[in-house]
Design a protein around this motif. Structure first.
Motif, PDB file in Angstrom:
ATOM      1  N   VAL A  79       0.829  -1.197   0.000  1.00  0.00           N
ATOM      2  CA  VAL A  79       0.000   0.000   0.000  1.00  0.00           C
ATOM      3  C   VAL A  79       0.864   1.249   0.000  1.00  0.00           C
ATOM      4  O   VAL A  79       2.020   1.236   0.422  1.00  0.00           O
ATOM      5  CB  VAL A  79      -0.971   0.030   1.210  1.00  0.00           C
ATOM      6  N   PRO A  83       0.122   2.400   7.135  1.00  0.00           N
ATOM      7  CA  PRO A  83      -1.093   2.331   7.955  1.00  0.00           C
ATOM      8  C   PRO A  83      -0.778   2.269   9.444  1.00  0.00           C
ATOM      9  O   PRO A  83       0.123   1.551   9.870  1.00  0.00           O
ATOM     10  CB  PRO A  83      -1.759   1.028   7.489  1.00  0.00           C
ATOM     11  N   LEU A  91      -9.933  -2.100   9.407  1.00  0.00           N
ATOM     12  CA  LEU A  91      -9.973  -3.272   8.534  1.00  0.00           C
ATOM     13  C   LEU A  91     -10.426  -4.509   9.311  1.00  0.00           C
ATOM     14  O   LEU A  91     -11.211  -5.317   8.815  1.00  0.00           O
ATOM     15  CB  LEU A  91      -8.597  -3.519   7.909  1.00  0.00           C
ATOM     16  N   THR A 149      -8.551  -1.056   1.342  1.00  0.00           N
ATOM     17  CA  THR A 149      -7.366  -0.269   1.710  1.00  0.00           C
ATOM     18  C   THR A 149      -7.571   1.204   1.346  1.00  0.00           C
ATOM     19  O   THR A 149      -7.151   2.083   2.096  1.00  0.00           O
ATOM     20  CB  THR A 149      -6.072  -0.818   1.074  1.00  0.00           C
ATOM     21  N   THR A 156      -3.934   0.615  -2.667  1.00  0.00           N
ATOM     22  CA  THR A 156      -3.149  -0.569  -3.008  1.00  0.00           C
ATOM     23  C   THR A 156      -2.270  -0.294  -4.222  1.00  0.00           C
ATOM     24  O   THR A 156      -2.741   0.211  -5.239  1.00  0.00           O
ATOM     25  CB  THR A 156      -4.086  -1.765  -3.293  1.00  0.00           C
TER      26      THR A 156
END
Length: 188
Positions: A79, A83, A91, A149, A156
């Protein structure tokens, strides 16, 4: 006994044996697999890589592909960005998408995996870092991982399906396939 083929689908290859949707021919499964009577159990987008299962058994195909059986599908996802725990928690709880909420997912940060090079390589931007996640879902909506995502703010860049249930792409180079048993996923 049902035939089951584990195929490492390269980037840019369609998850079907013919291409009727384009005026210019795009690569399909027929360039890699010459086994009569097998069909993909589920799909993998043209711009995604990794494990695609093919079988000649309709019930096995349904058990693998139909979300009601909740078969785990694990993806290695590169990604854009890094994150944080809050994004991973979102998620894990499930993300709201335009077509409704997703089921909770397994989500964790991982070190850069030792994967084959992608052709063409991903777009790299020097000013924006990238990182890898391992995501496990038990459903299979259209472009679901990419949409999940993006929904948490980390688009992504590269998507590799690593496993479906206990079957894995480990040991297969892009474009390679092997037969496995339907019961255990082990080599025959």
């Amino acid at each position: 006994m049902a035939r089951l083929i584990l195929f490492n689908k390269p980037f840019g290859v369609l998850s079907q044996f013919t291409d009727s949707g384009s005026p210019t021919a795009r690569p399909t499964l027929s360039a890699f697999i010459d086994v009569p009577g097998v069909y993909p159990a589920g799909r993998l987008d043209r711009d995604s890589e990794g494990l695609l299962l093919l079988t000649d058994d309709g019930r096995l195909q349904a058990r693998i592909a139909d979300p009601k059986f909740k078969m785990a599908k694990t993806y290695l996802v590169q990604v854009e960005g890094e994150p944080d725990d809050a994004a991973l928690d979102r998620l894990r709880r499930g993300v709201e998408l335009k077509d409704g909420p997703t089921r909770p997912a397994g989500a964790e940060r991982i070190a850069d995996p030792d994967l084959w090079p992608r052709d063409p390589p991903i777009r790299v931007r020097k000013s924006i870092p990238d990182s890898w996640l391992k995501l496990t879902i038990r459903e299979g909506r259209n472009r679901q991982i990419r949409r999940m995502t993006a929904a948490v703010g980390f688009p992504t860049l590269r998507l590799v399906r690593w496993s479906i249930g206990e079957w894995t792409v480990d040991g297969l180079a892009p474009g390679e396939w092997r037969e496995a048993t339907a019961a255990t996923g082990a080599r025959r």
